[in-house]
Structure formats: structure tokens, C-alpha cells
Design a protein around this motif. Structure first.
Motif, PDB file in Angstrom:
ATOM      1  N   THR A 129       0.821  -1.211   0.000  1.00  0.00           N
ATOM      2  CA  THR A 129       0.000   0.000   0.000  1.00  0.00           C
ATOM      3  C   THR A 129       0.854   1.260   0.000  1.00  0.00           C
ATOM      4  O   THR A 129       0.501   2.263  -0.633  1.00  0.00           O
ATOM      5  CB  THR A 129      -0.925   0.008   1.236  1.00  0.00           C
ATOM      6  N   TYR A 130       1.983   1.213   0.685  1.00  0.00           N
ATOM      7  CA  TYR A 130       2.839   2.388   0.824  1.00  0.00           C
ATOM      8  C   TYR A 130       3.381   2.869  -0.526  1.00  0.00           C
ATOM      9  O   TYR A 130       3.834   4.014  -0.644  1.00  0.00           O
ATOM     10  CB  TYR A 130       4.008   2.060   1.756  1.00  0.00           C
ATOM     11  N   PHE A 131       3.339   2.006  -1.525  1.00  0.00           N
ATOM     12  CA  PHE A 131       3.946   2.329  -2.819  1.00  0.00           C
ATOM     13  C   PHE A 131       2.913   2.623  -3.911  1.00  0.00           C
ATOM     14  O   PHE A 131       3.275   2.913  -5.042  1.00  0.00           O
ATOM     15  CB  PHE A 131       4.860   1.170  -3.246  1.00  0.00           C
ATOM     16  N   LEU A 179      -6.318  -9.341  13.204  1.00  0.00           N
ATOM     17  CA  LEU A 179      -5.353  -8.280  13.492  1.00  0.00           C
ATOM     18  C   LEU A 179      -4.135  -8.316  12.575  1.00  0.00           C
ATOM     19  O   LEU A 179      -3.846  -7.348  11.864  1.00  0.00           O
ATOM     20  CB  LEU A 179      -4.914  -8.333  14.956  1.00  0.00           C
ATOM     21  N   LEU A 180      -3.380  -9.424  12.596  1.00  0.00           N
ATOM     22  CA  LEU A 180      -2.155  -9.488  11.801  1.00  0.00           C
ATOM     23  C   LEU A 180      -2.438  -9.562  10.303  1.00  0.00           C
ATOM     24  O   LEU A 180      -1.668  -9.047   9.491  1.00  0.00           O
ATOM     25  CB  LEU A 180      -1.300 -10.698  12.206  1.00  0.00           C
ATOM     26  N   ASP A 181      -3.549 -10.186   9.949  1.00  0.00           N
ATOM     27  CA  ASP A 181      -3.816 -10.399   8.524  1.00  0.00           C
ATOM     28  C   ASP A 181      -4.363  -9.150   7.843  1.00  0.00           C
ATOM     29  O   ASP A 181      -3.891  -8.770   6.774  1.00  0.00           O
ATOM     30  CB  ASP A 181      -4.788 -11.570   8.343  1.00  0.00           C
ATOM     31  N   ILE A 182      -5.358  -8.500   8.459  1.00  0.00           N
ATOM     32  CA  ILE A 182      -5.967  -7.340   7.814  1.00  0.00           C
ATOM     33  C   ILE A 182      -5.996  -6.094   8.697  1.00  0.00           C
ATOM     34  O   ILE A 182      -5.994  -4.973   8.185  1.00  0.00           O
ATOM     35  CB  ILE A 182      -7.399  -7.657   7.311  1.00  0.00           C
ATOM     36  N   GLY A 183      -5.981  -6.263  10.020  1.00  0.00           N
ATOM     37  CA  GLY A 183      -5.963  -5.114  10.917  1.00  0.00           C
ATOM     38  C   GLY A 183      -4.723  -4.258  10.741  1.00  0.00           C
ATOM     39  O   GLY A 183      -4.721  -3.061  11.041  1.00  0.00           O
ATOM     40  N   ILE A 184      -3.669  -4.876  10.220  1.00  0.00           N
ATOM     41  CA  ILE A 184      -2.422  -4.152   9.968  1.00  0.00           C
ATOM     42  C   ILE A 184      -2.636  -2.975   9.022  1.00  0.00           C
ATOM     43  O   ILE A 184      -1.981  -1.945   9.130  1.00  0.00           O
ATOM     44  CB  ILE A 184      -1.342  -5.122   9.432  1.00  0.00           C
ATOM     45  N   TYR A 185      -3.606  -3.088   8.108  1.00  0.00           N
ATOM     46  CA  TYR A 185      -3.815  -2.020   7.124  1.00  0.00           C
ATOM     47  C   TYR A 185      -4.434  -0.755   7.727  1.00  0.00           C
ATOM     48  O   TYR A 185      -3.917   0.345   7.495  1.00  0.00           O
ATOM     49  CB  TYR A 185      -4.652  -2.521   5.948  1.00  0.00           C
ATOM     50  N   PRO A 186      -5.531  -0.843   8.498  1.00  0.00           N
ATOM     51  CA  PRO A 186      -6.016   0.365   9.169  1.00  0.00           C
ATOM     52  C   PRO A 186      -4.973   0.975  10.113  1.00  0.00           C
ATOM     53  O   PRO A 186      -4.836   2.204  10.180  1.00  0.00           O
ATOM     54  CB  PRO A 186      -7.247  -0.128   9.936  1.00  0.00           C
ATOM     55  N   ILE A 187      -4.240   0.120  10.823  1.00  0.00           N
ATOM     56  CA  ILE A 187      -3.186   0.616  11.713  1.00  0.00           C
ATOM     57  C   ILE A 187      -2.120   1.345  10.902  1.00  0.00           C
ATOM     58  O   ILE A 187      -1.670   2.436  11.264  1.00  0.00           O
ATOM     59  CB  ILE A 187      -2.582  -0.544  12.536  1.00  0.00           C
ATOM     60  N   ILE A 250     -10.934  13.637   2.922  1.00  0.00           N
ATOM     61  CA  ILE A 250     -10.184  12.889   1.902  1.00  0.00           C
ATOM     62  C   ILE A 250     -10.488  11.420   2.143  1.00  0.00           C
ATOM     63  O   ILE A 250     -10.171  10.891   3.212  1.00  0.00           O
ATOM     64  CB  ILE A 250      -8.676  13.164   2.009  1.00  0.00           C
ATOM     65  N   THR A 251     -11.109  10.777   1.171  1.00  0.00           N
ATOM     66  CA  THR A 251     -11.507   9.374   1.329  1.00  0.00           C
ATOM     67  C   THR A 251     -10.762   8.499   0.344  1.00  0.00           C
ATOM     68  O   THR A 251     -10.804   8.725  -0.869  1.00  0.00           O
ATOM     69  CB  THR A 251     -13.025   9.202   1.116  1.00  0.00           C
ATOM     70  N   LEU A 252     -10.073   7.480   0.879  1.00  0.00           N
ATOM     71  CA  LEU A 252      -9.501   6.427   0.039  1.00  0.00           C
ATOM     72  C   LEU A 252     -10.585   5.369  -0.075  1.00  0.00           C
ATOM     73  O   LEU A 252     -10.952   4.730   0.909  1.00  0.00           O
ATOM     74  CB  LEU A 252      -8.237   5.842   0.677  1.00  0.00           C
ATOM     75  N   ASN A 253     -11.121   5.237  -1.265  1.00  0.00           N
ATOM     76  CA  ASN A 253     -12.311   4.419  -1.457  1.00  0.00           C
ATOM     77  C   ASN A 253     -12.001   2.931  -1.366  1.00  0.00           C
ATOM     78  O   ASN A 253     -10.855   2.511  -1.363  1.00  0.00           O
ATOM     79  CB  ASN A 253     -12.966   4.781  -2.791  1.00  0.00           C
ATOM     80  N   SER A 254     -13.056   2.148  -1.318  1.00  0.00           N
ATOM     81  CA  SER A 254     -12.929   0.699  -1.152  1.00  0.00           C
ATOM     82  C   SER A 254     -12.183   0.084  -2.347  1.00  0.00           C
ATOM     83  O   SER A 254     -12.422   0.474  -3.481  1.00  0.00           O
ATOM     84  CB  SER A 254     -14.329   0.094  -1.074  1.00  0.00           C
ATOM     85  N   ARG A 255     -11.274  -0.808  -2.138  1.00  0.00           N
ATOM     86  CA  ARG A 255     -10.629  -1.205  -0.903  1.00  0.00           C
ATOM     87  C   ARG A 255      -9.354  -0.399  -0.798  1.00  0.00           C
ATOM     88  O   ARG A 255      -8.500  -0.503  -1.667  1.00  0.00           O
ATOM     89  CB  ARG A 255     -10.386  -2.702  -0.908  1.00  0.00           C
ATOM     90  N   PHE A 256      -9.275   0.399   0.272  1.00  0.00           N
ATOM     91  CA  PHE A 256      -8.277   1.465   0.335  1.00  0.00           C
ATOM     92  C   PHE A 256      -6.842   0.981   0.283  1.00  0.00           C
ATOM     93  O   PHE A 256      -5.938   1.713  -0.131  1.00  0.00           O
ATOM     94  CB  PHE A 256      -8.491   2.310   1.604  1.00  0.00           C
ATOM     95  N   GLY A 282      -1.211  -4.193  -8.650  1.00  0.00           N
ATOM     96  CA  GLY A 282      -0.634  -3.172  -7.783  1.00  0.00           C
ATOM     97  C   GLY A 282       0.674  -3.547  -7.112  1.00  0.00           C
ATOM     98  O   GLY A 282       1.330  -2.706  -6.492  1.00  0.00           O
ATOM     99  N   TYR A 283       1.089  -4.798  -7.261  1.00  0.00           N
ATOM    100  CA  TYR A 283       2.328  -5.247  -6.613  1.00  0.00           C
ATOM    101  C   TYR A 283       3.575  -4.768  -7.353  1.00  0.00           C
ATOM    102  O   TYR A 283       4.680  -4.820  -6.813  1.00  0.00           O
ATOM    103  CB  TYR A 283       2.341  -6.771  -6.475  1.00  0.00           C
ATOM    104  N   ASN A 284       3.409  -4.317  -8.575  1.00  0.00           N
ATOM    105  CA  ASN A 284       4.549  -3.866  -9.370  1.00  0.00           C
ATOM    106  C   ASN A 284       5.217  -2.619  -8.798  1.00  0.00           C
ATOM    107  O   ASN A 284       6.413  -2.408  -8.983  1.00  0.00           O
ATOM    108  CB  ASN A 284       4.127  -3.591 -10.814  1.00  0.00           C
ATOM    109  N   PHE A 285       4.457  -1.799  -8.068  1.00  0.00           N
ATOM    110  CA  PHE A 285       5.026  -0.547  -7.560  1.00  0.00           C
ATOM    111  C   PHE A 285       6.080  -0.802  -6.484  1.00  0.00           C
ATOM    112  O   PHE A 285       7.146  -0.188  -6.499  1.00  0.00           O
ATOM    113  CB  PHE A 285       3.913   0.371  -7.043  1.00  0.00           C
ATOM    114  N   GLU A 286       5.793  -1.701  -5.541  1.00  0.00           N
ATOM    115  CA  GLU A 286       6.799  -2.014  -4.518  1.00  0.00           C
ATOM    116  C   GLU A 286       7.988  -2.749  -5.138  1.00  0.00           C
ATOM    117  O   GLU A 286       9.128  -2.553  -4.721  1.00  0.00           O
ATOM    118  CB  GLU A 286       6.197  -2.827  -3.361  1.00  0.00           C
TER     119      GLU A 286
END
Length: 327
Positions: A129-131, A179-187, A250-256, A282-286
Motif C-alpha cells: 500500500t505504501y507504494f 489483526l495481523l492479517d488485515i488489521g495491519i492495514y487500518p493501523i 479525503i476518502t480512500l475508497n474501497s478497498r483502500f 498493484g504489486y509492481n510498484f513495490e
């Protein structure tokens, strides 16, 4: 005449769902190729290899780590194996892009980073996501105070998997649970935009096997700014990240967390949605970023830095402590 960039030869360890997505997008990245793949299952390794035109197939991760032609290894095994497989590759001087979460806890992450430093070898957490361009856009808009200061953040991630308690997503020993699987993204959304919170509150519900089914988290910052974060494996949710600012949202729409659009709504103006014209998963950016780090002889990313990965796993550890979850 400009010199052709060095071709980066990749290996992949762990050939599940995410590895398929990564390998698909690897084909869209110039000047790199999939050299080898490894799975404990020979059948899975051969099938994956044929699908993505890998040159070599291994059934032992150790053999892939020792392959002299490999420059970089993508680790996509279950969370609980990240540390061991990362250290295996780093000790064989292979640059490592390891799927998120980096490992199961802060101690494991510290060991991985120490090993990378000792071997003077590149290591990065693969938090894709960061990329992504839409995420870069949102971070810049917030940093530039497009709508003034942030007052509140809401970010969620929820989906309903097949209730198979032996699956990686639900199996507690493998780091399964929300938490570890998907909660990591909101965090991640809160940490990457607002930084470390002043305090953290969290509560959770659990499956019978002890893995967390849902997790509700509140980060409190100075001036009582709050981030309300949620992960759940019991229902589909909007899976948005919304930044409420002084003069608009500012909204990052589904799935953010994956390639998407950004909607801007000024308090006294017209709503605008920006499309980033994604043509890949989207994996190409990282991967592009990681390849350049290798070419530049870097041992750490300036975006997904060691410090950020440490902060992320320390925050996950804190939330786990708050909800009474241990592995």
C-alpha cells in the motif's frame, strides 16, 4: 546511449494466493525476471513455475536461497515462518522482500533487521500500500494540509472468509485472525499519516480456536485527535480510509489498501474523485522500488524503513497485549 538497467533475478518462497498476484505483476516490471520458485509441494512448485515461466523449481527453500543467480527473494509463506525464511535468505546474501506482517512480534523483527545489517544485505517489509500512487497522493495532500489539519481518521477492513479453521487466515499458530492479517492495514493508515499515537485502546472478539475474529482500536493523539480502526473476519465492510480535516474530507475508497480512487470533498465545494488509471494488481510498484534499491546498492528502503517496520510491529504488539492475544 544510456546503459540498460541491471536485470534483477527473483526467487519466490511460498506459492499461495499472494505469491500468484506478485508473480503476475512481476511480469509488468521492466528489467527483471522470475528465476526460481520454491514450495514444499513439488506439484505446486511445478504448476506455479509453468504458469509464470520460472527458470528453476525447488522443493527445498534452502536450495533456492543458495542459488547464485538469484538477486532478490520474495517471501510469501505464512506469518509464523517469515523470520526463519528471511534469515535463511539474508545469510545467503539475498535481498529480501518479506510479506507483511514482517513477523509475529517485535523480537522477531529485530532479529531480522539485525541479520540484514550484519550481512549488509537489503531487507524490506512488503507492505505494498505504501507504494501505490493513490496512497502517495493522499499522504501528500495531508502533509500539504489540502483541507487543513486532520481532526479524525476512520479506517476499516472486513471480509468474511470460508470458516475453515485449518486455513492460514484463521489458524492462530500461523498468525491467523483479523489483526495481523488485515488489521495491519487500518493501523498502517493511521501510523503513516499521523505518526505514533499518545495512547491506544482496543477490544476484540475471538473464535473458539483463540484467533481474533474482530478488533476495534482507537488511537488518541494530541489535541484529542482520534483514529478509529477496525478489522473483522465476520462481515464485509466498506474497507475505506477516511480523513476528516478542518475544511473537508479525503476518502480512500474501497478497498483502500489496494489500487483504488480518492474522493475529495471540500466543506464548501464540489466533490471530486480522482482515478489513478491502474492497469495492474498493484504489486509492481513495490517491486519497482525494491529493484532500484538493489541497483543503487541500498540496504534499506527510504519509504518502508526499518524504523517504520519496527513502529508497526510494536503497535501490533501493543494492541495484542490490550486484547489479550498471544501466539
Amino acid at each position: 546511449m544510456s546503459q540498460q538497467p541491471k536485470t534483477i533475478h527473483w526467487g519466490i518462497i511460498g506459492l499461495g494466493k499472494i505469491a500468484n498476484k506478485f508473480a503476475t505483476d512481476l511480469q509488468a516490471v521492466p528489467n527483471c525476471e522470475l528465476h526460481a520458485v520454491a514450495s514444499r509441494s513439488e506439484e505446486k512448485a511445478n504448476t506455479f513455475s509453468k504458469k509464470y515461466n520460472a527458470k528453476v523449481t525447488y522443493t527445498r527453500y534452502e536450495d533456492l536461497a543458495k542459488d547464485p543467480k538469484i538477486d532478490a527473494v520474495y517471501i510469501a509463506t505464512p506469518h509464523s515462518f517469515h523470520k526463519a525464511h528471511t534469515i535463511l535468505c539474508l545469510n545467503n546474501k539475498k535481498a529480501v522482500l518479506c510479506e507483511k506482517p514482517f513477523a509475529m512480534n517485535s523480537q522477531e523483527v529485530d532479529e531480522m533487521i539485525t541479520t540484514a545489517i550484519d550481512n549488509n544485505t537489503l531487507l524490506m517489509e512488503a507492505l505494498w500500500t505504501y507504494f501505490l500512487p493513490h496512497y502517495h497522493y493522499a499522504i501528500k495532500a495531508l502533509k500539504d494540509k489540502l483541507y487543513g489539519d486532520v481532526l479524525k481518521v476512520e479506517a476499516d477492513f472486513g471480509f468474511k472468509p470460508k470458516m475453515d479453521m485449518s486455513s492460514r487466515v484463521l489458524k492462530k499458530e500461523l498468525g491467523g485472525g483479523s489483526l495481523l492479517d488485515i488489521g495491519i492495514y487500518p493501523i498502517f493508515a493511521a501510523l503513516s499519516t499521523l505518526g505514533n499515537p499518545k495512547s491506544i485502546d482496543a477490544n476484540a472478539t475471538f473464535f473458539d480456536n483463540g484467533a481474533d475474529a474482530t478488533c476495534d482500536i482507537t488511537f488518541t493523539y494530541n489535541n484529542n485527535i482520534k483514529a478509529y480502526l477496525k478489522s473483522t473476519l465476520l462481515e464485509e465492510t466498506a474497507t475505506q480510509a477516511i480523513f476528516y480535516c478542518e475544511h473537508g474530507t479525503i476518502t480512500l475508497n474501497s478497498r483502500f489498501h489496494e489500487p483504488t480512487t480518492v474522493t475529495l470533498v471540500p466543506n464548501n465545494g464540489k466533490e471530486e474523485t480522482i482515478d489513478f488509471d491502474y492497469t495492474t494488481i498493484g504489486y509492481n510498484f513495490e517491486t519497482t522500488h525494491f529493484n532500484q534499491l538493489i541497483r543503487d546498492n541500498k540496504t534499506e528502503s527510504d519509504i518502508m524503513s526499518f524504523n517504520f517496520s519496527k513502529t508497526l510491529i510494536q503497535t501490533l504488539d501493543t494492541v495484542r497485549h490490550k486484547i489479550g492475544l498471544s501466539y
